[in-house]
Design a protein around this motif. Structure first.
Motif, PDB file in Angstrom:
ATOM      1  N   GLY A  16      33.470  37.631  42.193  1.00 44.58           N
ATOM      2  CA  GLY A  16      34.129  36.478  42.865  1.00 44.58           C
ATOM      3  C   GLY A  16      34.978  37.084  44.244  1.00 44.58           C
ATOM      4  N   HIS A  17      35.565  36.343  44.706  1.00 42.31           N
ATOM      5  CA  HIS A  17      36.407  36.583  45.900  1.00 42.31           C
ATOM      6  C   HIS A  17      37.451  37.552  45.354  1.00 42.31           C
ATOM      7  N   SER A  18      37.922  38.579  46.420  1.00 46.04           N
ATOM      8  CA  SER A  18      38.851  39.321  46.036  1.00 46.04           C
ATOM      9  C   SER A  18      40.288  38.498  45.621  1.00 46.04           C
ATOM     10  N   GLY A  19      40.942  39.075  44.532  1.00 40.92           N
ATOM     11  CA  GLY A  19      42.243  38.676  44.488  1.00 40.92           C
ATOM     12  C   GLY A  19      42.191  37.232  43.379  1.00 40.92           C
ATOM     13  N   SER A  20      41.005  36.966  42.938  1.00 34.99           N
ATOM     14  CA  SER A  20      40.876  35.796  42.127  1.00 34.99           C
ATOM     15  C   SER A  20      41.102  36.183  40.681  1.00 34.99           C
ATOM     16  N   GLY A  21      41.264  37.473  40.422  1.00 31.37           N
ATOM     17  CA  GLY A  21      41.695  37.856  39.151  1.00 31.37           C
ATOM     18  C   GLY A  21      40.618  38.608  38.202  1.00 31.37           C
ATOM     19  N   LYS A  22      39.660  39.215  38.719  1.00 37.33           N
ATOM     20  CA  LYS A  22      38.588  39.767  37.819  1.00 37.33           C
ATOM     21  C   LYS A  22      39.125  41.198  37.149  1.00 37.33           C
ATOM     22  N   THR A  23      40.114  41.925  37.783  1.00 36.26           N
ATOM     23  CA  THR A  23      40.539  42.963  37.129  1.00 36.26           C
ATOM     24  C   THR A  23      41.343  42.816  36.279  1.00 36.26           C
ATOM     25  N   GLN A  24      42.254  41.669  36.500  1.00 34.61           N
ATOM     26  CA  GLN A  24      43.374  41.350  35.456  1.00 34.61           C
ATOM     27  C   GLN A  24      42.646  40.579  34.194  1.00 34.61           C
ATOM     28  N   LYS A  41      48.181  45.886  33.746  1.00 35.36           N
ATOM     29  CA  LYS A  41      48.630  44.900  34.957  1.00 35.36           C
ATOM     30  C   LYS A  41      48.075  45.618  36.231  1.00 35.36           C
ATOM     31  N   VAL A  42      47.322  44.575  37.099  1.00 38.47           N
ATOM     32  CA  VAL A  42      46.993  45.047  38.412  1.00 38.47           C
ATOM     33  C   VAL A  42      48.310  45.455  39.205  1.00 38.47           C
ATOM     34  N   ASP A  43      49.310  44.586  39.054  1.00 35.72           N
ATOM     35  CA  ASP A  43      50.456  44.862  39.816  1.00 35.72           C
ATOM     36  C   ASP A  43      51.105  46.114  39.493  1.00 35.72           C
ATOM     37  N   ASP A  44      50.993  46.527  38.202  1.00 34.61           N
ATOM     38  CA  ASP A  44      51.425  47.777  37.842  1.00 34.61           C
ATOM     39  C   ASP A  44      50.731  48.926  37.935  1.00 34.61           C
ATOM     40  N   HIS A  60      43.201  46.844  44.728  1.00 34.42           N
ATOM     41  CA  HIS A  60      41.881  45.929  44.992  1.00 34.42           C
ATOM     42  C   HIS A  60      40.853  46.815  44.360  1.00 34.42           C
ATOM     43  N   THR A  61      39.961  46.341  43.696  1.00 35.93           N
ATOM     44  CA  THR A  61      38.879  47.090  43.042  1.00 35.93           C
ATOM     45  C   THR A  61      38.020  47.220  44.153  1.00 35.93           C
ATOM     46  N   LEU A  62      37.638  48.693  44.364  1.00 33.13           N
ATOM     47  CA  LEU A  62      36.904  49.131  45.536  1.00 33.13           C
ATOM     48  C   LEU A  62      35.573  49.671  44.878  1.00 33.13           C
ATOM     49  N   THR A  81      33.750  44.067  39.330  1.00 29.23           N
ATOM     50  CA  THR A  81      33.074  44.452  40.735  1.00 29.23           C
ATOM     51  C   THR A  81      34.176  44.036  41.762  1.00 29.23           C
ATOM     52  N   PRO A  82      33.909  44.676  42.863  1.00 28.28           N
ATOM     53  CA  PRO A  82      34.875  44.266  43.959  1.00 28.28           C
ATOM     54  C   PRO A  82      34.687  43.045  44.608  1.00 28.28           C
ATOM     55  N   GLY A  83      35.525  42.423  45.197  1.00 22.56           N
ATOM     56  CA  GLY A  83      35.548  41.050  45.590  1.00 22.56           C
ATOM     57  C   GLY A  83      35.655  41.205  47.274  1.00 22.56           C
ATOM     58  N   ILE A  84      36.241  42.254  47.936  1.00 16.10           N
ATOM     59  CA  ILE A  84      36.138  42.585  49.094  1.00 16.10           C
ATOM     60  C   ILE A  84      34.837  42.691  49.776  1.00 16.10           C
ATOM     61  N   GLY A  85      34.664  42.010  50.843  1.00 13.09           N
ATOM     62  CA  GLY A  85      33.317  41.927  51.423  1.00 13.09           C
ATOM     63  C   GLY A  85      32.669  43.334  51.756  1.00 13.09           C
ATOM     64  N   ASP A 137      48.234  29.072  36.686  1.00 16.25           N
ATOM     65  CA  ASP A 137      49.628  28.929  36.470  1.00 16.25           C
ATOM     66  C   ASP A 137      50.306  28.901  37.861  1.00 16.25           C
ATOM     67  N   ARG A 138      49.650  29.276  38.869  1.00 18.94           N
ATOM     68  CA  ARG A 138      50.154  29.189  40.068  1.00 18.94           C
ATOM     69  C   ARG A 138      50.564  27.989  40.643  1.00 18.94           C
ATOM     70  N   GLU A 139      51.463  27.888  41.536  1.00 17.13           N
ATOM     71  CA  GLU A 139      51.870  26.786  42.476  1.00 17.13           C
ATOM     72  C   GLU A 139      50.592  26.293  43.328  1.00 17.13           C
ATOM     73  N   SER A 259      44.741  31.729  32.782  1.00 21.97           N
ATOM     74  CA  SER A 259      45.796  32.550  33.504  1.00 21.97           C
ATOM     75  C   SER A 259      45.488  34.048  32.889  1.00 21.97           C
ATOM     76  N   ALA A 260      45.044  34.763  33.915  1.00 22.61           N
ATOM     77  CA  ALA A 260      44.721  36.209  33.358  1.00 22.61           C
ATOM     78  C   ALA A 260      46.022  36.955  33.270  1.00 22.61           C
ATOM     79  N   THR A 261      47.052  36.600  34.024  1.00 25.09           N
ATOM     80  CA  THR A 261      48.588  37.455  33.976  1.00 25.09           C
ATOM     81  C   THR A 261      49.165  36.779  32.600  1.00 25.09           C
ATOM     82  N   LEU A 262      49.090  35.849  32.595  1.00 26.35           N
ATOM     83  CA  LEU A 262      50.068  35.238  31.274  1.00 26.35           C
ATOM     84  C   LEU A 262      49.142  35.217  29.962  1.00 26.35           C
TER      85      LEU A 262
HETATM   86  N1  LIG Z   1      49.872  34.016  38.804  1.00 29.20           N
HETATM   87  C1  LIG Z   1      48.686  34.761  38.413  1.00 29.20           C
HETATM   88  N2  LIG Z   1      48.482  35.800  39.067  1.00 29.20           N
HETATM   89  C2  LIG Z   1      47.094  36.347  38.862  1.00 29.20           C
HETATM   90  C3  LIG Z   1      46.552  35.720  37.919  1.00 29.20           C
HETATM   91  N3  LIG Z   1      45.331  36.899  37.574  1.00 29.20           N
HETATM   92  C4  LIG Z   1      45.633  37.519  38.627  1.00 29.20           C
HETATM   93  N4  LIG Z   1      46.555  37.492  39.331  1.00 29.20           N
HETATM   94  C5  LIG Z   1      47.256  38.269  40.263  1.00 29.20           C
HETATM   95  O1  LIG Z   1      46.371  38.359  41.372  1.00 29.20           O
HETATM   96  C6  LIG Z   1      46.318  39.656  41.945  1.00 29.20           C
HETATM   97  C7  LIG Z   1      44.994  39.984  42.025  1.00 29.20           C
HETATM   98  O2  LIG Z   1      44.339  40.021  40.924  1.00 29.20           O
HETATM   99  P1  LIG Z   1      43.267  41.112  40.546  1.00 29.20           P
HETATM  100  O3  LIG Z   1      42.801  41.110  39.231  1.00 29.20           O
HETATM  101  O4  LIG Z   1      43.463  42.448  41.002  1.00 29.20           O
HETATM  102  O5  LIG Z   1      42.004  40.428  41.379  1.00 29.20           O
HETATM  103  P2  LIG Z   1      40.782  40.913  41.611  1.00 29.20           P
HETATM  104  O6  LIG Z   1      39.713  39.762  41.767  1.00 29.20           O
HETATM  105  O7  LIG Z   1      40.259  41.864  40.731  1.00 29.20           O
HETATM  106  O8  LIG Z   1      40.582  41.224  43.423  1.00 29.20           O
HETATM  107  P3  LIG Z   1      39.696  42.341  43.907  1.00 29.20           P
HETATM  108  O9  LIG Z   1      39.457  43.614  42.798  1.00 29.20           O
HETATM  109  O10 LIG Z   1      40.390  42.790  45.163  1.00 29.20           O
HETATM  110  O11 LIG Z   1      38.174  41.968  44.140  1.00 29.20           O
HETATM  111  C8  LIG Z   1      47.095  40.322  41.082  1.00 29.20           C
HETATM  112  O12 LIG Z   1      48.315  40.637  41.745  1.00 29.20           O
HETATM  113  C9  LIG Z   1      47.261  39.788  39.845  1.00 29.20           C
HETATM  114  O13 LIG Z   1      48.479  40.103  39.281  1.00 29.20           O
HETATM  115  C10 LIG Z   1      46.743  34.715  37.318  1.00 29.20           C
HETATM  116  O14 LIG Z   1      46.053  34.200  36.364  1.00 29.20           O
HETATM  117  N5  LIG Z   1      47.927  34.012  37.295  1.00 29.20           N
END
Ligand SMILES: Nc1nc2c(ncn2[C@@H]2O[C@H](COP(=O)(O)OP(=O)(O)OP(=O)(O)O)[C@@H](O)[C@H]2O)c(=O)[nH]1
Ligand SMILES: [Mg+2]
Length: 698
Positions: A16-24, A41-44, A60-62, A81-85, A137-139, A259-262
């Motif tokens: 899926g697209h980058s940032g959709s939350g695959k890794t989380q 956590k991706v963010d940590d 980002h997943t590379l 997998t990576p989502g970046i093109g 869970d996002r706005e 919600s992958a973070t919650l």
């Molecule tokens: N609020 C919220 N944030 C999320 C959720 N899932 C992921 N995130 C956040 O979104 C950002 C991207 O999450 P990743 O899991 O890295 O996304 P990805 O799809 O793996 O992205 P690529 O590796 O670039 O393809 C991170 O900051 C996560 O913490 C969710 O369900 N809710």
């Protein structure tokens, strides 16, 4: 860990697209299934699958990496997998070894450009998939809007099997439409949920959605359709069996909510994977037999051992790590295996299961499972391993050609040998990069899928192999060609006492269609040029054409016919005819109307429709030709063909113009003539470069 047989395995690629939350999401799955102790956590920078330093730094997943979870008595292999093109080819490779995909979609932005790309890649393989609507869970998250954009991608076939409980910040769980149960979470990331009845305010919505699901399932099965008409509904058992069958046939794509973070909905997602996605036993693997005939191979552990290598990692310490899928039979540690793509013998040492970078050594890996092995001698990505007597080989993953080249130079002198060794290792790991030396400038060239791809490769070069390089501005791979046919004459004659030199040839040059490259025709009759010297004429022309005529770029898409000449009994030799060839080429160029060609890219831009006008204006300004426009919900897709030279700075522009909400995909399309005005700039820049002057911009 228990050894699972094929029916107990699920191979699932998260795409899926980058940032959709695959890794989380992968991280939440591993935590919920108690494969790890802490919820990474991706963010940590603490997830299992983004373990590479570069991934941690960039968030980002590379590069694709694998993990596995035991759930409902099944082993679920996950490929994050990576989502970046720039890195999407790894997602394609992962799809080749998966029976199913989880298409992760951000519930705020819905379908984005890479969502569409990976969806198409699944279509090509007729791969079953489920859609994971994440970040609920996002706005501004919305099931309805996301569904609308998904349905523009694949009609009505994406069908929710859950509804979210609560919206945006109040998102707290899911209702399972089959079981009509609500699973609610405290929102503390623990994943502990309580099961209860459908909340009363949701009953109507749940019944409507359930009805739609039943109808969709019935539509895809004649028997169920009849039952549905007779009874007006389906039993839960019929619904589950029908949904599984339709999902396996890639006719219907169930959608779940998370919600992958919650850590909300993740366990219900796992239940759905176990229930609806196929196992290797359900989906024979495609291969080719003795005569290249297509054949398929069932995941039978008693059949001859056969494995497909889908990825290679170049580790400077551990050596090469080869990642494979066992298609049939059983691979054993400490055994001899045949590489059928290269006809060479390989020796397996330890067999490994990979949980991110953590390796667990196992004695055997059975049909259907994923695994890895270190230190194979000459096995590379796309190879088939197995029994020597078994003819099957598996189709290769098609990797894209590089689209962009940068010149690199070592920061410290004497590192050139090191660069070359390290780059060849990295090429093994990443089939979408190329390392070469420019024939004219002698510069070292690193080619890849885009700026980010090049930067990441350079970072790997430094971190893993200790080689520090400077990146010079990207070079556009211009070409030269001719627009007119003409005849020309080249004569090399030198008489300085003693032995002289004499070569003489007449040639005809004519343009060929785009992409034809170069043809040389020997049309000498009657020995006007002795046989043995004709190759020398060709060599002279070849050398001259690779050096170009206008701006030093290789000349392509034309034919040279040598039709006449003369020679001297004593003074003629190869060198003289080579020079004559080169002189004839130069003479021809004065009349053949040489011109410069540039690579044109297919570009697809995705952005909220408000930006469409501005973005199209900008693409026009970049000499782009707009090919079409489409809307998907609130998003607009612009398709255009734009010269590569104008796209180098596009990423930054798009990000700032859309506040980060736009994305784009670009791939090489064809070569086209550069307009006159730009040509003079390119020629001036090439002259300046030859004179050793630095030029700011071409
Ligand atoms: N609020 C919220 N944030 C999320 C959720 N899932 C992921 N995130 C956040 O979104 C950002 C991207 O999450 P990743 O899991 O890295 O996304 P990805 O799809 O793996 O992205 P690529 O590796 O670039 O393809 C991170 O900051 C996560 O913490 C969710 O369900 N809710
Ligand atoms: Mg990721």
């Amino acid at each position: 860990m228990k050894v699972y047989d094929a029916a107990g395995i699920r191979n699932v690629a998260l795409i899926g697209h980058s940032g959709s939350g695959k890794t989380q999401l992968t991280s939440a799955i591993l935590s919920d299934s108690a494969m790890v102790n802490r919820f990474g956590k991706v963010d940590d920078g603490t997830t299992v699958t983004d373990y590479d330093e570069e991934e941690i730094a960039r968030k980002h997943t590379l590069s694709a990496s694998t993990a596995y979870a035991e759930w409902s008595k099944q082993k679920i292999n996950l490929i994050d997998t990576p989502g970046i093109g720039n890195f999407l080819s790894d997602a394609r490779a992962a799809l080749h070894v998966s029976e199913g995909a989880l298409v992760v979609v951000d519930a705020v932005s819905g379908v984005m450009v890479q969502t569409e790309k990976v969806w198409e890649a699944c279509d090509e393989l007729a791969l079953p998939r489920m859609v994971v609507l994440n970040r609920l869970d996002r706005e501004r998250a919305s099931l309805e809007r996301s569904l609308a954009s998904l349905r523009e991608l694949c009609n009505r076939t994406v069908i929710p099997i859950q509804l979210p409980v609560g919206e945006e910040k109040a998102f707290k769980g899911v209702v399972d439409l089959v079981a009509r149960k609500a699973y609610t979470f405290p929102g503390d990331e623990s994943g502990k949920f309580s099961e209860g009845p459908v909340p009363s305010e949701m009953t109507t919505a749940v019944e409507t959605a359930r009805e739609a699901l039943i109808e969709m399932v019935a539509e895809n099965d004649e028997q169920l359709m009849e039952k549905f008409f007779e009874a007006g509904t389906l039993t839960d058992e019929e619904l589950v069996a029908g949904l599984r069958a339709a999902t396996l046939a890639a006719k219907v794509f169930p959608l779940v909510c998370t919600s992958a973070t919650l850590n909300i909905g993740v366990q219900q997602l796992l239940d759905a994977v176990a229930a609806y996605l196929p196992s290797p036993a359900d989906r024979p693997y495609q291969g080719a037999g003795k005569d290249g005939q297509e054949t398929s191979r069932a995941a039978d552990e008693k059949a001859p051992a056969a494995a497909f290598v889908w990825k290679t990692i170049a580790d400077p310490f551990a050596g090469r790590i080869t990642m494979f899928r066992v298609v049939s039979g059983t691979l054993k540690a400490d055994s001899n295996v045949h590489n059928k793509s290269r006809e060479s013998a390989e020796r397996f040492g330890h067999l490994l299961l990979l949980q991110g970078k953590t390796q667990t050594s196992v004695q055997e890996i059975k049909a259907g499972d994923l695994g890895a092995v270190a230190k194979l001698k000459d096995t590379l990505t796309n190879d088939t391993l197995g029994d020597k007597s078994d003819p099957i080989v598996f189709p290769a993953v098609r990797f894209p050609e590089p689209v962009l080249s940068y010149a690199i130079e070592p920061k410290s002198r004497g590192d050139e040998d090191k660069i070359s060794t390290a780059m060849h290792r990295l090429e093994e790991e990443d089939p979408t990069i190329r390392y070469s030396r420019d024939a004219q400038t002698k510069e070292l060239l690193l080619s890849g899928q885009g700026q980010l791809h090049i930067e990441v490769t350079v970072a790997k070069l430094k971190r893993r192999f200790g080689v520090d390089v400077n990146l010079k501005p990207p070079r556009i791979p211009y070409r030269e060609t001719i627009k007119a046919s003409t005849e020309a004459h080249g004569r090399h004659k030198k008489q300085t006492g003693g032995h002289g030199q004499f070569g003489d040839c007449k040639i005809k040059v004519e343009p060929l269609p785009r992409g034809a490259d170069f043809e040389f025709v020997d049309d000498i009759f009657g020995g006007s040029i002795p046989r043995q010297f004709v190759p020398a004429v060709e060599k002279g022309i070849q050398d001259a054409r690779t050096r170009g005529y206008l701006a030093g770029y290789p000349m392509v898409d034309f034919r040279v016919t040598v039709f006449d000449g003369s020679y001297h009994d004593v003074d003629s030799n190869e060198l003289s005819f080579k020079l004559a060839g080169s002189l004839a080429f130069k003479d021809a160029m004065t009349r053949a109307r040489p011109t410069i060609l540039e690579p044109i890219m297919n570009v697809e831009v995705y952005a909220p429709s408000d930006f469409a006008g501005d973005l199209m204006g900008d693409l026009n300004g970049r000499r782009g030709r707009i090919g079409g426009m489409d809307t998907r919900g609130a998003m607009t897709i612009i398709k255009a063909q734009v010269p590569m030279a104008e796209m180098l700075t596009y990423e930054q522009h798009l990000t700032s113009a859309t506040g980060g909400r736009g994305s784009y995909h670009m791939e090489y399309s064809h070569y086209d003539e550069v307009p006159a005005q730009q040509q003079s700039k390119i020629i001036a820049a090439a002259k300046a470069e030859r004179a050793g002057v630095e030029v700011e911009e071409v």
